[in-house]
Each structure stands twice: as structure tokens, then as C-alpha cells.
Design a protein around this motif. Sequence first.
Motif, PDB file in Angstrom:
ATOM      1  N   GLN A  26       0.804  -1.221   0.000  1.00 31.34           N
ATOM      2  CA  GLN A  26       0.000   0.000   0.000  1.00 31.34           C
ATOM      3  C   GLN A  26       0.838   1.273   0.000  1.00 31.34           C
ATOM      4  OE1 GLN A  26      -2.827  -0.812   3.294  1.00 31.34           O
ATOM      5  NE2 GLN A  26      -4.406  -0.830   1.705  1.00 31.34           N
ATOM      6  N   ALA A  27       2.158   1.116  -0.110  1.00 33.79           N
ATOM      7  CA  ALA A  27       3.023   2.278  -0.306  1.00 33.79           C
ATOM      8  C   ALA A  27       3.632   2.242  -1.710  1.00 33.79           C
ATOM      9  CB  ALA A  27       4.119   2.338   0.754  1.00 33.79           C
ATOM     10  N   GLY A  28       3.056   1.427  -2.574  1.00 35.45           N
ATOM     11  CA  GLY A  28       3.472   1.452  -3.970  1.00 35.45           C
ATOM     12  C   GLY A  28       4.103   0.172  -4.472  1.00 35.45           C
ATOM     13  N   ARG A  29       3.637  -0.255  -5.648  1.00 33.67           N
ATOM     14  CA  ARG A  29       4.199  -1.427  -6.331  1.00 33.67           C
ATOM     15  C   ARG A  29       4.548  -0.992  -7.754  1.00 33.67           C
ATOM     16  NH1 ARG A  29      -0.459  -3.425  -3.713  1.00 33.67           N
ATOM     17  NH2 ARG A  29      -1.592  -3.596  -5.676  1.00 33.67           N
ATOM     18  N   VAL A  30       5.832  -1.045  -8.060  1.00 34.31           N
ATOM     19  CA  VAL A  30       6.356  -0.507  -9.316  1.00 34.31           C
ATOM     20  C   VAL A  30       6.861  -1.639 -10.202  1.00 34.31           C
ATOM     21  CG1 VAL A  30       8.110   1.025 -10.333  1.00 34.31           C
ATOM     22  CG2 VAL A  30       7.032   1.629  -8.137  1.00 34.31           C
ATOM     23  N   GLY A  31       6.593  -1.525 -11.507  1.00 36.24           N
ATOM     24  CA  GLY A  31       7.135  -2.474 -12.479  1.00 36.24           C
ATOM     25  C   GLY A  31       8.120  -1.769 -13.395  1.00 36.24           C
ATOM     26  N   VAL A  32       9.250  -2.406 -13.678  1.00 30.31           N
ATOM     27  CA  VAL A  32      10.252  -1.869 -14.595  1.00 30.31           C
ATOM     28  C   VAL A  32      10.414  -2.843 -15.756  1.00 30.31           C
ATOM     29  CG1 VAL A  32      12.675  -1.192 -14.902  1.00 30.31           C
ATOM     30  CG2 VAL A  32      11.480  -0.664 -12.754  1.00 30.31           C
ATOM     31  N   MET A  51      12.525   1.581  -4.751  1.00 31.10           N
ATOM     32  CA  MET A  51      12.366   1.016  -3.417  1.00 31.10           C
ATOM     33  C   MET A  51      13.041   1.865  -2.346  1.00 31.10           C
ATOM     34  SD  MET A  51      12.382  -3.097  -3.849  1.00 31.10           S
ATOM     35  CE  MET A  51      11.644  -3.185  -2.220  1.00 31.10           C
ATOM     36  N   LYS A  52      14.206   2.427  -2.658  1.00 30.15           N
ATOM     37  CA  LYS A  52      14.894   3.256  -1.673  1.00 30.15           C
ATOM     38  C   LYS A  52      14.097   4.523  -1.360  1.00 30.15           C
ATOM     39  CE  LYS A  52      19.737   1.889  -1.829  1.00 30.15           C
ATOM     40  NZ  LYS A  52      20.009   1.958  -0.375  1.00 30.15           N
ATOM     41  N   LEU A  53      13.319   4.988  -2.308  1.00 28.38           N
ATOM     42  CA  LEU A  53      12.453   6.134  -2.033  1.00 28.38           C
ATOM     43  C   LEU A  53      11.284   5.739  -1.145  1.00 28.38           C
ATOM     44  CD1 LEU A  53      11.633   9.046  -2.359  1.00 28.38           C
ATOM     45  CD2 LEU A  53      10.610   8.467  -4.578  1.00 28.38           C
ATOM     46  N   GLY A  54      10.837   4.484  -1.250  1.00 29.33           N
ATOM     47  CA  GLY A  54       9.753   4.068  -0.363  1.00 29.33           C
ATOM     48  C   GLY A  54       8.706   3.155  -0.953  1.00 29.33           C
ATOM     49  N   ALA A  55       8.850   2.746  -2.216  1.00 28.68           N
ATOM     50  CA  ALA A  55       7.921   1.750  -2.761  1.00 28.68           C
ATOM     51  C   ALA A  55       8.101   0.431  -2.010  1.00 28.68           C
ATOM     52  CB  ALA A  55       8.175   1.543  -4.250  1.00 28.68           C
ATOM     53  N   ASP A  56       7.023  -0.275  -1.791  1.00 26.96           N
ATOM     54  CA  ASP A  56       7.097  -1.531  -1.045  1.00 26.96           C
ATOM     55  C   ASP A  56       7.675  -2.667  -1.877  1.00 26.96           C
ATOM     56  OD1 ASP A  56       6.072  -0.461   1.262  1.00 26.96           O
ATOM     57  OD2 ASP A  56       4.021  -1.121   0.896  1.00 26.96           O
ATOM     58  N   LEU A  57       7.304  -2.705  -3.168  1.00 27.00           N
ATOM     59  CA  LEU A  57       7.706  -3.821  -4.030  1.00 27.00           C
ATOM     60  C   LEU A  57       8.086  -3.295  -5.402  1.00 27.00           C
ATOM     61  CD1 LEU A  57       4.774  -6.258  -3.154  1.00 27.00           C
ATOM     62  CD2 LEU A  57       7.154  -6.567  -2.453  1.00 27.00           C
ATOM     63  N   CYS A  58       9.038  -3.961  -6.025  1.00 27.37           N
ATOM     64  CA  CYS A  58       9.390  -3.600  -7.393  1.00 27.37           C
ATOM     65  C   CYS A  58       9.662  -4.862  -8.204  1.00 27.37           C
ATOM     66  CB  CYS A  58      10.602  -2.685  -7.433  1.00 27.37           C
ATOM     67  SG  CYS A  58      10.864  -1.977  -9.074  1.00 27.37           S
ATOM     68  N   HIS A  59       8.979  -4.970  -9.334  1.00 24.51           N
ATOM     69  CA  HIS A  59       9.133  -6.090 -10.254  1.00 24.51           C
ATOM     70  C   HIS A  59       9.937  -5.631 -11.468  1.00 24.51           C
ATOM     71  CE1 HIS A  59       5.813  -8.635  -8.455  1.00 24.51           C
ATOM     72  NE2 HIS A  59       5.565  -7.456  -7.915  1.00 24.51           N
ATOM     73  N   ALA A 261       3.149   6.131  -8.286  1.00 26.15           N
ATOM     74  CA  ALA A 261       2.412   5.093  -7.559  1.00 26.15           C
ATOM     75  C   ALA A 261       1.737   5.702  -6.340  1.00 26.15           C
ATOM     76  CB  ALA A 261       3.367   3.968  -7.142  1.00 26.15           C
ATOM     77  N   TRP A 262       2.461   6.552  -5.632  1.00 30.74           N
ATOM     78  CA  TRP A 262       1.862   7.238  -4.479  1.00 30.74           C
ATOM     79  C   TRP A 262       0.682   8.102  -4.916  1.00 30.74           C
ATOM     80  CZ3 TRP A 262       7.118   9.180  -2.088  1.00 30.74           C
ATOM     81  CH2 TRP A 262       7.727   8.115  -1.410  1.00 30.74           C
ATOM     82  N   GLY A 263       0.844   8.764  -6.061  1.00 29.85           N
ATOM     83  CA  GLY A 263      -0.249   9.595  -6.558  1.00 29.85           C
ATOM     84  C   GLY A 263      -1.495   8.788  -6.857  1.00 29.85           C
ATOM     85  N   ARG A 264      -1.294   7.618  -7.428  1.00 35.19           N
ATOM     86  CA  ARG A 264      -2.441   6.757  -7.730  1.00 35.19           C
ATOM     87  C   ARG A 264      -3.118   6.300  -6.446  1.00 35.19           C
ATOM     88  NH1 ARG A 264      -2.339   1.316 -11.588  1.00 35.19           N
ATOM     89  NH2 ARG A 264      -4.482   0.664 -11.151  1.00 35.19           N
ATOM     90  N   LEU A 265      -2.315   5.933  -5.439  1.00 31.74           N
ATOM     91  CA  LEU A 265      -2.872   5.507  -4.160  1.00 31.74           C
ATOM     92  C   LEU A 265      -3.576   6.668  -3.448  1.00 31.74           C
ATOM     93  CD1 LEU A 265       0.182   3.333  -3.125  1.00 31.74           C
ATOM     94  CD2 LEU A 265      -2.132   2.466  -3.552  1.00 31.74           C
TER      95      LEU A 265
END
Length: 329
Positions: A26-32, A51-59, A261-265
Motif C-alpha cells: 500500500q506504499a506502492g508497487r512498481v514495475g520496470v 524502493m529506496k524512495l519508499g515503494a514496497d515492491l518492485c518487479h 504510484a503514491w499519486g495513484r494511491l
Amino acid sequence: MPSRIPDISKVRQLIPPLSAELHKGQAGRVGVVGGSEDYTGAPYFSAISAMKLGADLCHVFCEPGAGTVIKSYSPELIVHPYMRTSNTSYSSVSEVVSRVSASFSRLHVLVVGPGLSRDSAMQESAKEIILKARKHNMPIVIDADGLFVVQNHPEIVQDYNKAVLTPNVMEFKRLCERMNINTHEHDQDALAAQLSKALGGVTIVQKGRVDLITNGQEGKQIFYHYENFVFLFYRCETEGGLRRVGGQGDILSGTLGTFLAWGRLYEEGVWEHGNGVDPKDITMLAAWGACSLTRDSSRRAFQKYRRAMLTSHMLDEIGVSYEKLVGGK
């Protein structure tokens, strides 16, 4: 020209609170989407920065030759070696797109381009992945070789206001040429808005000595007037470092992915807030926040290492730069 920056308090409002009430994701899931045999560092820098900025998960969705290498860089990243080059005969573009898009329900934003390469199959897959992400109404950051896809197929982002393009000087010039914009006939500060308008309102982050950010739309508070053309326009003049090494743009793409991602949440109301940010302003605010943080990270790394500075040194400064930007939130 006077400095034109957003209300930083609104940038801060997009950031989810550190709260026991939020669960993983819930703090962001990012795909690259990127990463080829020759380019493994770019997707890593993008993903780990998110992730270092604060996203919880990155794929990370990459080519098999890059997958094992990226996994060895960090166990924090979820690596999917689904992409294929034109030398690989056992997986079609449609199969690649199907496998990547199956993860879209687990993502809030997609970053396309870091380490993608110019391979024809990788480029075609990226094109179709962007189109599929549009159907899911997903914010998309397009950088590096992803911009080469857009240069050849601008229709894939045409009129999609959730797309953000982050070109450097040469990439920006090529995109302008592709859209028949004469870079000698317009004020330099207006070119990004001209490109945005030509693409139907995508957000442009024109990287350079000063980062210029615009969506080509008419602005209410911070705007730029050129001839009869008035448009929303931010300048990020946060001091950066003087070293120019490969990978710094990848850090921007990753941090921008997290901000979006934060903006979307924020729009979805995942945490309680005062609805102080208009949804149509989120992308521009996110872009400015990512630019400012990336530039400050570069400055801090350069102060420590001078000519010996590497992009990897910037990763250690993201947390400190974040604290400066948001005031410890």
C-alpha cells in the motif's frame, strides 16, 4: 526567467504515511520493463531507486541474460526474465506481452525503457506492453530505449495523459523532429510544451541543466506565456552534482515511478487525507518531486566523491534527500 516551482506542500501530500494501518504493497508497487544482456545496470538502478524512495515492491521484467545478473545485484527485487530478443525463437512477442501483463493487477505504475536495447523484438514487446498498460489505465514512465519506441511509434502514447516521457537533450531533439517541431523556431522553454501538445497532453520531463516539466495544458497558478500560448510549466532548479555518469536518468525514472504510484494511491484514498491535491495535478507534482530528489542525491554524492562519484553513490543519498524534500515525513 524567474523560478517556477509547485507548492511543495502538495508534493508532500502525495506521500503515504508511515503507519501500522497500511499493509505491504500500500506504499506502492512498481514495475520496470527493460534489461537486456548488454544492459543490466539500468533496470537495477531504476528499480532499486524506486524502493529506496519508499515503494514496497518492485518487479523487473527483463531478458533471461539479464535476469540472473540483476538478481545478484539485490535480493530486494522481484525479477521476471520474460522478455525475449530477436535471437530467441521459442517465445513470440504476444507470449511475452501476455506474461508481463499478467502482473499488471499487482502494479500501480510501469517504467519502460531502462536497459531495453534497440533489439527489434525487445522494442516491439515494449510497444505492445505500453498499449496494454494504457488499457489498464496505468501511469507509465518512458525513458531511455523506451523513448526510441515512442520516436518510431508516437501513436502509442498519443492523447494518454498518464504517460510521462523523460528525454535527455538528444532524445528530446529526436522526438521534436519526429513530431515536426522545429527546435530553432520556438523559445527553448516552450519546446517541451510544444512536444507535449503534439503528443496530445503527455507530460514531458526535459532533462538538462534545469529540468523542465510540462503537460502542455493551460495553467492556473504557475504558467508560462509564449506568444499566444499559455501552459502549465515547472522548472526544477534544485542543485545537482557536476558528474555526468550513466545511470542517473535511471534513478530519476525509478523515483518518478514511486511518486506516481503514491499519486495513484492518493487518488484511491488508501490513507486518510484532506483531498488537498487536484487529481489532474498529480503527475506534474510527482515529476517535480522526483526531479528535485534525484538532483539533490547527485549533489550530495558529488560533494563526497567529486570526480570519483559513481551513480551507485547516489543510491546512498536518496534517503537523506527525501528527508530534505519532505521535512521528515
